[in-house]
Design a protein around this motif. Structure first.
Motif, PDB file in Angstrom:
ATOM      1  N   VAL A  25       0.865  -1.187   0.000  1.00 43.10           N
ATOM      2  CA  VAL A  25       0.000   0.000   0.000  1.00 43.10           C
ATOM      3  C   VAL A  25       0.897   1.231   0.000  1.00 43.10           C
ATOM      4  CG1 VAL A  25      -1.740   1.306   1.272  1.00 43.10           C
ATOM      5  CG2 VAL A  25      -1.818  -1.198   1.250  1.00 43.10           C
ATOM      6  N   PRO A  26       0.739   2.149  -0.976  1.00 43.93           N
ATOM      7  CA  PRO A  26       1.587   3.345  -1.020  1.00 43.93           C
ATOM      8  C   PRO A  26       1.443   4.186   0.241  1.00 43.93           C
ATOM      9  CG  PRO A  26       0.233   3.158  -3.006  1.00 43.93           C
ATOM     10  CD  PRO A  26      -0.264   2.130  -2.052  1.00 43.93           C
ATOM     11  N   VAL A  27       2.540   4.737   0.708  1.00 45.07           N
ATOM     12  CA  VAL A  27       2.518   5.660   1.833  1.00 45.07           C
ATOM     13  C   VAL A  27       2.413   7.066   1.267  1.00 45.07           C
ATOM     14  CG1 VAL A  27       3.762   6.538   3.837  1.00 45.07           C
ATOM     15  CG2 VAL A  27       3.917   4.104   3.223  1.00 45.07           C
ATOM     16  N   ARG A  33      -4.628   6.151  -5.645  1.00 42.36           N
ATOM     17  CA  ARG A  33      -3.635   5.066  -5.639  1.00 42.36           C
ATOM     18  C   ARG A  33      -3.772   4.218  -4.385  1.00 42.36           C
ATOM     19  NH1 ARG A  33       2.361   6.576  -6.397  1.00 42.36           N
ATOM     20  NH2 ARG A  33       2.442   4.292  -6.314  1.00 42.36           N
ATOM     21  N   ARG A  34      -3.991   4.875  -3.240  1.00 37.87           N
ATOM     22  CA  ARG A  34      -4.165   4.125  -2.002  1.00 37.87           C
ATOM     23  C   ARG A  34      -5.470   3.333  -2.043  1.00 37.87           C
ATOM     24  NH1 ARG A  34      -3.516   9.129   0.026  1.00 37.87           N
ATOM     25  NH2 ARG A  34      -5.265   8.993   1.489  1.00 37.87           N
ATOM     26  N   ALA A  37      -5.058   0.240  -4.140  1.00 37.35           N
ATOM     27  CA  ALA A  37      -4.288  -0.792  -3.435  1.00 37.35           C
ATOM     28  C   ALA A  37      -5.179  -1.551  -2.459  1.00 37.35           C
ATOM     29  CB  ALA A  37      -3.117  -0.160  -2.698  1.00 37.35           C
ATOM     30  N   ARG A 242      -3.228  -6.427   3.262  1.00 34.30           N
ATOM     31  CA  ARG A 242      -2.673  -5.125   2.863  1.00 34.30           C
ATOM     32  C   ARG A 242      -1.572  -4.701   3.840  1.00 34.30           C
ATOM     33  NH1 ARG A 242      -5.786  -7.209  -0.786  1.00 34.30           N
ATOM     34  NH2 ARG A 242      -6.358  -5.736  -2.414  1.00 34.30           N
ATOM     35  N   PHE A 244      -0.317  -1.963   5.195  1.00 34.50           N
ATOM     36  CA  PHE A 244      -0.486  -0.551   5.540  1.00 34.50           C
ATOM     37  C   PHE A 244       0.376  -0.213   6.755  1.00 34.50           C
ATOM     38  CE2 PHE A 244      -3.871  -3.177   7.321  1.00 34.50           C
ATOM     39  CZ  PHE A 244      -3.763  -2.925   8.677  1.00 34.50           C
ATOM     40  N   ASP A 253      -6.354   5.658   7.955  1.00 29.75           N
ATOM     41  CA  ASP A 253      -6.443   5.683   6.507  1.00 29.75           C
ATOM     42  C   ASP A 253      -6.895   4.323   5.972  1.00 29.75           C
ATOM     43  OD1 ASP A 253      -5.929   7.254   4.032  1.00 29.75           O
ATOM     44  OD2 ASP A 253      -4.452   5.683   3.645  1.00 29.75           O
ATOM     45  N   ALA A 254      -6.381   3.250   6.559  1.00 26.65           N
ATOM     46  CA  ALA A 254      -6.763   1.910   6.128  1.00 26.65           C
ATOM     47  C   ALA A 254      -8.249   1.642   6.387  1.00 26.65           C
ATOM     48  CB  ALA A 254      -5.908   0.861   6.850  1.00 26.65           C
ATOM     49  N   MET A 257     -10.212   3.448   3.637  1.00 25.30           N
ATOM     50  CA  MET A 257     -10.108   2.786   2.340  1.00 25.30           C
ATOM     51  C   MET A 257     -10.889   1.465   2.311  1.00 25.30           C
ATOM     52  SD  MET A 257      -8.381   4.888   0.636  1.00 25.30           S
ATOM     53  CE  MET A 257      -7.414   6.343   1.015  1.00 25.30           C
TER      54      MET A 257
END
Length: 439
Positions: A25-27, A33-34, A37, A242, A244, A253-254, A257
């Protein structure tokens, strides 16, 4: 250590360890994008909300009562969205799937009792999925139901083959089948041309649903087929695939999402479930065929009643895709439950084969004893059994996610806890009404 800032568990102790934290998962970076993912677990969960058990209850409901039970499909889906959001929250924040949480926080006798009840629910669910796939194979290729049931054992090796290429490949396979199912029903609805005023009216609940015993039985079957207990265990596990960040910001954030992913996916599940019921109402109910409750019978009648020969074939293709999808995710859920409650460690193929056999053996016995005619009746009954098992998954989930001791600062807010307990009360109340009526 605080539940929010704790580090992820070692791979050996993690839920679904072979795929744990395997998807990067992009930081930071763009929101989309997140979100991309994180997209995937919601669709694996959504599969369970449109399995062949749903087909049986939706066809029976649409045929017998027209569009009236659409409100039950809608309310069940809204309940599912809330409960699946809680399931994802538990997995993300506590680093536990629901089975592991039950084992850690309940006494041994309670944990064992919950495991037994969950296994019963999984067998009922798998029974519907196995029978649905077998019925589809019979409709498309003339294969006897018993042989079709036995062939579903091969799903175990399909999952293993897909996961060797990564968990994202398994998710892509599931999404592809969902697209096929949705496309099939768009075609069917175009042919059926349902009454839109009736559809909109059916989304409004009526007291008749509770006062009419026959309607209540189907309604609770729809509830059990939609808000499936094993999916609560599944989501709390697969969201942990994931990778994260495990600080507070990363988990917040997770949660966001995963909630978006699950809500969008369950929106697709609502469309497909509603489409099945609408198709049955627009094709059978309006023509006076209120007795259609058998998938095989629905398949035979669709082509002549809609006037298009392809209608029955498309219906069977969608059923096969639905059954195949559901057996894949049902087997994953069985593995998660067995490992989480029992800490049972054995080769991956063996764990999944045991899970599949728990459904195949009863299905072969039932089909062999009652013949093809009993298959659809068994599908509806299996969904009522699932509904009766729901409180034993929902109550622990709501309790865990509402506990500051387990969830830390990311405990469910008060409004969400109240809403979740209200949903639990509705489910328990409906089940009590059904049991009272049966007694």
């Amino acid at each position: 250590m605080d539940a929010v800032t704790s580090l992820p568990r070692s791979p050996a102790a993690a839920s679904l360890s072979e795929s744990h934290r395997s998807v990067a998962v992009p930081v930071g970076g763009p929101f989309w994008r997140r979100l991309f993912a994180f997209a995937g677990p919601g669709y694996l969960v959504a599969v369970g909300y449109m399995d062949p058990g749903n087909w049986a209850t939706d066809i029976a409901g649409g045929s017998a009562f027209g569009y009236t039970l659409l409100s039950v499909v809608l309310l069940s889906n809204l309940m599912a969205i809330v409960l699946q959001a809680l399931s994802a929250r538990l997995g993300i924040v506590a680093g536990l799937d629901l089975a592991q949480a039950c084992r850690e926080h309940y006494s041994r006798p309670v944990s064992v009792a919950l495991w037994v009840l969950c296994e019963i629910a999984i067998i009922a669910c798998d029974l519907a999925e196995v029978l649905g796939t077998a019925i589809a194979l019979k409709l498309l290729f003339g294969l006897p139901l018993v042989w079709g049931v036995c062939l579903t054992a091969l799903d175990v090796f399909l999952i293993l083959a897909l996961q060797r290429f990564g968990f994202r490949k398994l998710e892509a396979f599931i999404v592809a089948l969902l697209v096929i199912i949705a496309g099939c029903f768009i075609f069917e609805l175009f042919l059926a041309r349902p009454d839109m005023a009736g559809v909109l009216g059916g989304l409004v609940p009526t007291t008749e649903i509770v006062t009419n015993p026959a309607m209540l039985y189907i309604a609770i079957g729809i509830l059990g087929a939609t808000v499936m207990p094993h999916n609560l265990y599944l989501h709390s596990s697969i969201v942990q695939t994931r990778a994260f960040a495990h600080d507070e910001a990363g988990k917040r954030d997770a949660i966001t999402m995963a909630t978006i992913d699950g809500t969008v996916a369950l929106g697709l599940a609502f469309f497909i479930n509603a489409a099945i019921l609408i198709l049955a109402a627009a094709t059978f109910h309006v023509a006076g065929r209120t007795d259609v409750a058998d998938i095989d019978q629905a398949h035979q009648l669709l082509a002549p009643m809609l006037g298009v020969g392809a209608a029955s074939v498309v219906f069977a293709v969608a059923l096969l895709a639905s059954g195949q999808n559901s057996t894949v995710t049902g087997t994953l859920a069985g593995q998660i439950v067995m490992e989480g409650f029992l800490h049972l460690r054995m080769p991956v193929w063996a764990r999944r084969l045991v899970t599949r056999l728990l459904a195949i053996v009863p299905a072969v016995v039932v089909v062999g004893a009652s013949g093809d005619a009993g298959a659809t009746r068994l599908l509806v009954l299996s969904q009522v059994v699932l509904s009766l098992q729901l409180p034993f998954a929902v109550v622990p989930l709501v309790a865990f996610t509402g506990s500051a001791k387990i969830m830390g600062v990311l405990v469910s807010p008060v409004w969400l806890r109240m809403l979740a307990w209200g949903i639990a009360a509705v489910i328990i109340g409906l089940n009590a009404t059904l049991l009272w009526g049966m007694l």
